[in-house]
Write a protein that holds these residues in place. Structure first.
Motif, PDB file in Angstrom:
ATOM      1  N   LEU A 576       0.841  -1.192   0.000  1.00  0.00           N
ATOM      2  CA  LEU A 576       0.000   0.000   0.000  1.00  0.00           C
ATOM      3  C   LEU A 576       0.877   1.243   0.000  1.00  0.00           C
ATOM      4  O   LEU A 576       1.926   1.258   0.655  1.00  0.00           O
ATOM      5  CB  LEU A 576      -0.895   0.025   1.239  1.00  0.00           C
ATOM      6  N   HIS A 577       0.440   2.248  -0.735  1.00  0.00           N
ATOM      7  CA  HIS A 577       1.202   3.502  -0.745  1.00  0.00           C
ATOM      8  C   HIS A 577       0.220   4.661  -0.850  1.00  0.00           C
ATOM      9  O   HIS A 577      -0.695   4.646  -1.688  1.00  0.00           O
ATOM     10  CB  HIS A 577       2.173   3.529  -1.921  1.00  0.00           C
ATOM     11  N   ALA A 578       0.379   5.660   0.009  1.00  0.00           N
ATOM     12  CA  ALA A 578      -0.502   6.826   0.021  1.00  0.00           C
ATOM     13  C   ALA A 578       0.094   7.942  -0.826  1.00  0.00           C
ATOM     14  O   ALA A 578       1.253   8.318  -0.643  1.00  0.00           O
ATOM     15  CB  ALA A 578      -0.720   7.306   1.457  1.00  0.00           C
ATOM     16  N   VAL A 579      -0.706   8.469  -1.770  1.00  0.00           N
ATOM     17  CA  VAL A 579      -0.264   9.575  -2.637  1.00  0.00           C
ATOM     18  C   VAL A 579      -1.141  10.781  -2.325  1.00  0.00           C
ATOM     19  O   VAL A 579      -2.361  10.757  -2.548  1.00  0.00           O
ATOM     20  CB  VAL A 579      -0.378   9.201  -4.127  1.00  0.00           C
ATOM     21  N   PRO A 596      -5.996   6.036 -16.733  1.00  0.00           N
ATOM     22  CA  PRO A 596      -5.758   4.703 -17.333  1.00  0.00           C
ATOM     23  C   PRO A 596      -5.285   3.681 -16.295  1.00  0.00           C
ATOM     24  O   PRO A 596      -4.123   3.261 -16.288  1.00  0.00           O
ATOM     25  CB  PRO A 596      -4.673   4.994 -18.372  1.00  0.00           C
ATOM     26  N   TRP A 597      -6.207   3.222 -15.443  1.00  0.00           N
ATOM     27  CA  TRP A 597      -5.812   2.325 -14.347  1.00  0.00           C
ATOM     28  C   TRP A 597      -5.259   0.996 -14.860  1.00  0.00           C
ATOM     29  O   TRP A 597      -4.343   0.428 -14.262  1.00  0.00           O
ATOM     30  CB  TRP A 597      -7.013   2.059 -13.425  1.00  0.00           C
ATOM     31  N   GLN A 598      -5.788   0.513 -15.982  1.00  0.00           N
ATOM     32  CA  GLN A 598      -5.298  -0.765 -16.513  1.00  0.00           C
ATOM     33  C   GLN A 598      -3.852  -0.654 -16.981  1.00  0.00           C
ATOM     34  O   GLN A 598      -3.053  -1.577 -16.798  1.00  0.00           O
ATOM     35  CB  GLN A 598      -6.188  -1.237 -17.662  1.00  0.00           C
ATOM     36  N   LYS A 599      -3.507   0.479 -17.585  1.00  0.00           N
ATOM     37  CA  LYS A 599      -2.119   0.670 -18.018  1.00  0.00           C
ATOM     38  C   LYS A 599      -1.188   0.873 -16.830  1.00  0.00           C
ATOM     39  O   LYS A 599      -0.042   0.433 -16.841  1.00  0.00           O
ATOM     40  CB  LYS A 599      -2.023   1.882 -18.961  1.00  0.00           C
ATOM     41  N   LEU A 600      -1.680   1.546 -15.797  1.00  0.00           N
ATOM     42  CA  LEU A 600      -0.850   1.776 -14.603  1.00  0.00           C
ATOM     43  C   LEU A 600      -0.632   0.473 -13.829  1.00  0.00           C
ATOM     44  O   LEU A 600       0.351   0.346 -13.085  1.00  0.00           O
ATOM     45  CB  LEU A 600      -1.511   2.814 -13.695  1.00  0.00           C
ATOM     46  N   ARG A 601      -1.555  -0.494 -13.947  1.00  0.00           N
ATOM     47  CA  ARG A 601      -1.444  -1.820 -13.325  1.00  0.00           C
ATOM     48  C   ARG A 601      -1.349  -1.725 -11.797  1.00  0.00           C
ATOM     49  O   ARG A 601      -0.605  -2.444 -11.159  1.00  0.00           O
ATOM     50  CB  ARG A 601      -0.254  -2.585 -13.888  1.00  0.00           C
ATOM     51  N   VAL A 602      -2.097  -0.779 -11.233  1.00  0.00           N
ATOM     52  CA  VAL A 602      -2.243  -0.672  -9.778  1.00  0.00           C
ATOM     53  C   VAL A 602      -3.732  -0.576  -9.467  1.00  0.00           C
ATOM     54  O   VAL A 602      -4.549  -0.286 -10.345  1.00  0.00           O
ATOM     55  CB  VAL A 602      -1.495   0.560  -9.199  1.00  0.00           C
ATOM     56  N   LEU A 629      -4.821   9.380  -2.161  1.00  0.00           N
ATOM     57  CA  LEU A 629      -5.180   8.154  -2.866  1.00  0.00           C
ATOM     58  C   LEU A 629      -4.376   6.993  -2.302  1.00  0.00           C
ATOM     59  O   LEU A 629      -3.144   7.070  -2.205  1.00  0.00           O
ATOM     60  CB  LEU A 629      -4.892   8.285  -4.366  1.00  0.00           C
ATOM     61  N   LEU A 630      -5.076   5.919  -1.898  1.00  0.00           N
ATOM     62  CA  LEU A 630      -4.402   4.711  -1.407  1.00  0.00           C
ATOM     63  C   LEU A 630      -4.260   3.734  -2.570  1.00  0.00           C
ATOM     64  O   LEU A 630      -5.247   3.179  -3.054  1.00  0.00           O
ATOM     65  CB  LEU A 630      -5.201   4.054  -0.280  1.00  0.00           C
ATOM     66  N   LEU A 631      -3.016   3.546  -3.028  1.00  0.00           N
ATOM     67  CA  LEU A 631      -2.741   2.670  -4.157  1.00  0.00           C
ATOM     68  C   LEU A 631      -2.189   1.341  -3.668  1.00  0.00           C
ATOM     69  O   LEU A 631      -1.423   1.299  -2.697  1.00  0.00           O
ATOM     70  CB  LEU A 631      -1.727   3.321  -5.109  1.00  0.00           C
ATOM     71  N   GLN A 632      -2.554   0.256  -4.349  1.00  0.00           N
ATOM     72  CA  GLN A 632      -2.033  -1.076  -4.025  1.00  0.00           C
ATOM     73  C   GLN A 632      -1.435  -1.699  -5.276  1.00  0.00           C
ATOM     74  O   GLN A 632      -2.027  -1.671  -6.348  1.00  0.00           O
ATOM     75  CB  GLN A 632      -3.130  -1.996  -3.495  1.00  0.00           C
ATOM     76  N   VAL A 638       3.661   0.997  -8.366  1.00  0.00           N
ATOM     77  CA  VAL A 638       3.118   2.074  -7.528  1.00  0.00           C
ATOM     78  C   VAL A 638       3.936   3.343  -7.698  1.00  0.00           C
ATOM     79  O   VAL A 638       3.394   4.456  -7.789  1.00  0.00           O
ATOM     80  CB  VAL A 638       3.088   1.625  -6.045  1.00  0.00           C
ATOM     81  N   GLU A 639       5.262   3.179  -7.789  1.00  0.00           N
ATOM     82  CA  GLU A 639       6.145   4.339  -7.959  1.00  0.00           C
ATOM     83  C   GLU A 639       5.858   5.045  -9.284  1.00  0.00           C
ATOM     84  O   GLU A 639       5.772   6.278  -9.340  1.00  0.00           O
ATOM     85  CB  GLU A 639       7.604   3.856  -7.911  1.00  0.00           C
ATOM     86  N   ARG A 640       5.705   4.236 -10.367  1.00  0.00           N
ATOM     87  CA  ARG A 640       5.412   4.837 -11.675  1.00  0.00           C
ATOM     88  C   ARG A 640       4.034   5.493 -11.675  1.00  0.00           C
ATOM     89  O   ARG A 640       3.838   6.554 -12.279  1.00  0.00           O
ATOM     90  CB  ARG A 640       5.487   3.766 -12.761  1.00  0.00           C
ATOM     91  N   ALA A 641       3.052   4.852 -11.005  1.00  0.00           N
ATOM     92  CA  ALA A 641       1.700   5.415 -10.938  1.00  0.00           C
ATOM     93  C   ALA A 641       1.704   6.751 -10.201  1.00  0.00           C
ATOM     94  O   ALA A 641       1.031   7.706 -10.628  1.00  0.00           O
ATOM     95  CB  ALA A 641       0.760   4.423 -10.247  1.00  0.00           C
ATOM     96  N   GLU A 642       2.470   6.838  -9.108  1.00  0.00           N
ATOM     97  CA  GLU A 642       2.557   8.102  -8.360  1.00  0.00           C
ATOM     98  C   GLU A 642       3.130   9.211  -9.234  1.00  0.00           C
ATOM     99  O   GLU A 642       2.631  10.341  -9.241  1.00  0.00           O
ATOM    100  CB  GLU A 642       3.418   7.912  -7.111  1.00  0.00           C
ATOM    101  N   GLN A 643       4.171   8.877  -9.989  1.00  0.00           N
ATOM    102  CA  GLN A 643       4.787   9.870 -10.876  1.00  0.00           C
ATOM    103  C   GLN A 643       3.778  10.346 -11.923  1.00  0.00           C
ATOM    104  O   GLN A 643       3.690  11.541 -12.234  1.00  0.00           O
ATOM    105  CB  GLN A 643       6.015   9.264 -11.553  1.00  0.00           C
ATOM    106  N   PHE A 644       2.974   9.413 -12.464  1.00  0.00           N
ATOM    107  CA  PHE A 644       1.965   9.776 -13.466  1.00  0.00           C
ATOM    108  C   PHE A 644       0.894  10.677 -12.859  1.00  0.00           C
ATOM    109  O   PHE A 644       0.476  11.677 -13.468  1.00  0.00           O
ATOM    110  CB  PHE A 644       1.341   8.506 -14.033  1.00  0.00           C
ATOM    111  N   LEU A 645       0.418  10.318 -11.657  1.00  0.00           N
ATOM    112  CA  LEU A 645      -0.646  11.101 -11.016  1.00  0.00           C
ATOM    113  C   LEU A 645      -0.202  12.524 -10.716  1.00  0.00           C
ATOM    114  O   LEU A 645      -0.986  13.471 -10.815  1.00  0.00           O
ATOM    115  CB  LEU A 645      -1.089  10.416  -9.727  1.00  0.00           C
ATOM    116  N   LEU A 646       1.057  12.694 -10.364  1.00  0.00           N
ATOM    117  CA  LEU A 646       1.551  14.020  -9.974  1.00  0.00           C
ATOM    118  C   LEU A 646       2.004  14.852 -11.167  1.00  0.00           C
ATOM    119  O   LEU A 646       1.811  16.068 -11.202  1.00  0.00           O
ATOM    120  CB  LEU A 646       2.701  13.873  -8.975  1.00  0.00           C
ATOM    121  N   GLN A 647       2.633  14.180 -12.174  1.00  0.00           N
ATOM    122  CA  GLN A 647       3.265  14.939 -13.257  1.00  0.00           C
ATOM    123  C   GLN A 647       2.638  14.701 -14.623  1.00  0.00           C
ATOM    124  O   GLN A 647       2.854  15.474 -15.552  1.00  0.00           O
ATOM    125  CB  GLN A 647       4.756  14.580 -13.338  1.00  0.00           C
ATOM    126  N   GLY A 648       1.866  13.593 -14.762  1.00  0.00           N
ATOM    127  CA  GLY A 648       1.250  13.300 -16.050  1.00  0.00           C
ATOM    128  C   GLY A 648       2.183  12.572 -16.988  1.00  0.00           C
ATOM    129  O   GLY A 648       3.324  12.312 -16.690  1.00  0.00           O
TER     130      GLY A 648
END
Length: 648
Positions: A576-579, A596-602, A629-632, A638-648
């Protein structure tokens, strides 16, 4: 002169590489390749090097081997296994040594030579056996645990042997009893002295080395400690290997153990290779061809004799036939420390070269046979078990009528017995199948419907009436056999309820695909039971607790998988990781369905806003700054998803 030395050395290394590659393909241990290289490049072959030239470098290999052994030596582990280690292990070593030495004396060897021969034969190959047991996933099986216990004592027994060998080298004079006591006393004093100094000095030394953050300094420090303690014990009249073992033992409980082991391994493996090459140089093929029949007879006597001693001892300790036979076959070979004993004995002129060559050849061939023997040990043990306990395999006379209410339990350990007790209280008919003959006999004597048999055999399951039964409960946790049993039972009884107990949920999907109706992971169910008690004590209604537990089971324990990571987390598991979304975050102002949650795979587990947590928010949820956002998912995803959510 320099080129004349380097060319044979290069050729020797090329022969070693080719030999290792060839024997690996044949499934044989690398030790045999080093021995073959020694034969080719030594006095019996091309005579590039003498055994004396290799001795100094080879001795360093033994020193580092003993240092590594010391790192693995754990006092808490030893104490936990004390019954089998000190009881079974000491009985095996002493009995094998005594019988071998007595036979050697009968055939005309001196008492000193007989002790050396007995000591060499008593030891088995720790490296080969542990590797093979690990490959077969047998380390946690009973015969694997018994084998490891005996090997642990054998490794421990090397220490007093290393003290005694220099004492036995008395240049033909009779060894006085006071000399032995004096030598052991001196060894004990050196041991206590090193322990006292090392316990205080070595941790501080490696703390300073670790602060430097220099890998080179750490490696050099490790080598310096191993060699300096070895030099100290050699200076007081004992072997270098003994001092290295003590140093490893001192550092084995420290926080640097894993790093030390990793740093020392390349040097150890290389120098141990040179040690086995030097052993190969001891082989005189003229003597081998002349006395081949003696070597063959000695090989049969050693393998059969060692196996028989271990088997009888284990039966005396109350172990069933299958475990006793499998352990005996596993430990029947001669080990790598036998080469150390034989090499030191030749150096101290305690053993005749002919006898040494014969014993080395016996050790080599027995180690070559070890992979086949270990891999087939369980199968041979089962056949012996079936022949001894054939009466348990006769067609059973069931005390209950086979009907749709019948529950068949596979495995009669603690879990199986607990289930059987509750079924008996509720008057539900049941039958049990188990592979432990002692347990089956005890249960049958008590009137329980328990039968001996292998659950992997469809004919036995057919005799139990699986196609007419109402439920099958699998309580053993052998992951390899579980899927096979479940799949076979599903084919034999398509409508049967099959419940499977596992330790965790790693194979949950595979077992359900194989045909399991429900898989019950022990660790996760234990967590749920604890949660239910906590909620009940907090005043939550029982109906609500049961509904929540059922929801968790129905969803494959999804909320028991993601956890916030710590300093020692397993990075192969989902976490689990909180963003937290700041004002400038790229996703602020977007809806959840736009991402794109399927592409982020989280997986988005929940959204926290204003102190409230919303589980599984709707797709039209509008993200705002300050949302958490609580990501699993796997850490990198998760690290790549956080970068996408913050920076696009």
């Amino acid at each position: 002169m320099e080129h004349g030395f380097l060319t044979p050395l290069l050729l020797m290394l090329l022969i070693a590489i080719a030999s290792i590659a060839l024997l690996r393909r044949l499934g044989l241990p690398a030790i045999l390749a080093y021995l073959l290289t020694g034969v080719v490049s030594g006095p019996s072959g091309l005579n590039w090097f003498s055994q004396a030239q290799m001795h100094s470098v080879a001795e360093l290999g033994v020193v580092l081997l003993m240092f590594s052994l010391g790192l693995e030596f754990s006092l808490p582990r030893l104490w936990a296994m004390r019954r089998t280690v000190f009881g079974l292990g000491s009985a095996q070593v002493l009995l094998t040594l005594f019988i071998s030495a007595a036979m050697a004396c009968y055939w005309g060897q001196s008492l000193t030579a007989a002790i050396v021969i007995g000591a060499a034969i008593a030891l088995s190959s720790t490296a080969i056996v542990l590797k093979l047991l690990n490959e077969q996933n047998w380390l946690r099986r009973r015969h694997g645990e018994l084998s490891v216990s005996v090997l642990l004592f054998q490794d421990l027994a090397v220490v007093p042997l290393l003290i005694l060998l220099p004492l036995l080298a008395t240049d033909g004079e009779a060894l006085a009893l006071q000399d032995v006591f004096y030598g052991l006393l001196k060894g004990t004093a050196a041991f206590v002295g090193l322990m006292a100094v090392g316990k205080w000095l070595l941790p501080k030394l490696f703390d300073e080395i670790a602060r430097s953050r220099s890998n080179e300094l750490f490696v050099l420090g490790t080598l310096a400690v191993a060699l300096s303690t070895g030099a100290f014990t050699q200076w007081v009249g004992m072997s270098m290997a003994l001092g290295a073992f003590m140093a490893g033992m001192l550092l084995g409980e420290s926080q640097y153990r894993r790093q030390l082991e990793a740093d020392i391994r390349p040097f150890r493996d290389l120098l141990m290779g040179l040690f086995f090459i030097s052993i190969g140089m001891l082989l005189d093929f003229g003597l081998v061809f002349e006395f081949w029949w003696q070597i063959l007879l000695l090989l049969i006597a050693v393998v059969v004799g060692k196996g028989l001693i271990v088997y009888l001892l284990l039966r005396l300790f109350g172990e069933p036939v299958q475990n006793a036979a499998a352990s005996a076959i596993t430990l029947a070979q001669v080990g790598e420390f036998s080469f150390v004993i034989l090499a030191l004995a030749v150096n101290y002129q305690l053993l005749d070269r002919q006898i040494s060559t014969e014993l080395v050849m016996v050790a080599v061939v027995s180690m070559a046979l070890a992979p086949w023997l270990v891999k087939h040990s369980v199968e041979i043990g089962k056949r012996m078990q079936q022949s001894v306990h054939s009466q348990l395999l006769e067609e059973p006379d069931f005390p209950v009528e086979i009907s749709g209410e019948l529950v068949i339990i596979l495995g009669y350990g603690r879990v199986g017995q607990t289930i059987a007790r509750f079924l008996k209280v509720e008057a539900i008919p049941y039958l049990v199948l188990d592979m432990d003959p002692a347990r089956v006999t005890e249960a049958r004597n008590a009137g329980e419907p328990v039968y001996y048999g292998d659950a992997c055999k469809g004919s036995i399951l057919g005799q139990l009436g699986i196609s007419q039964a109402g439920m099958l409960v699998v309580t053993f946790c052998d992951s390899r056999a579980l899927e096979e049993v479940v799949h076979m039972c599903r084919q034999m009884a398509p409508e049967l309820n099959i419940l499977v107990r596992t330790r965790d949920d790693k194979s949950l999907d595979a077992l359900e695909q194989a045909g399991a109706t429900q898989v019950i992971p022990e660790s996760l169910e234990g967590s749920l039971m604890l949660v239910s008690q906590v909620l009940y004590k907090c005043g939550i209604p029982l109906s609500r607790i049961l509904k929540r537990l059922e929801s968790e089971r129905r969803n494959h324990y999804r909320y028991l998988h993601g956890f916030f990571s710590g300093g020692e987390s397993d990075f192969t598991l989902e976490q689990l990781h909180a963003v937290c979304l700041p004002d400038g975050a790229w996703v602020v102002g977007l809806h959840l369905r736009d991402l794109p949650w399927q592409k982020l795979r989280v997986e988005l587990r929940a959204v926290r806003r204003g102190g409230a947590e919303i589980e599984q928010p709707a797709a039209d949820w509008l993200l705002k700054s300050g949302d958490i956002l609580l990501l699993q998912g796997k850490p990198r995803r998760v690290e790549r998803a956080e970068q996408f959510l913050l920076q696009g």
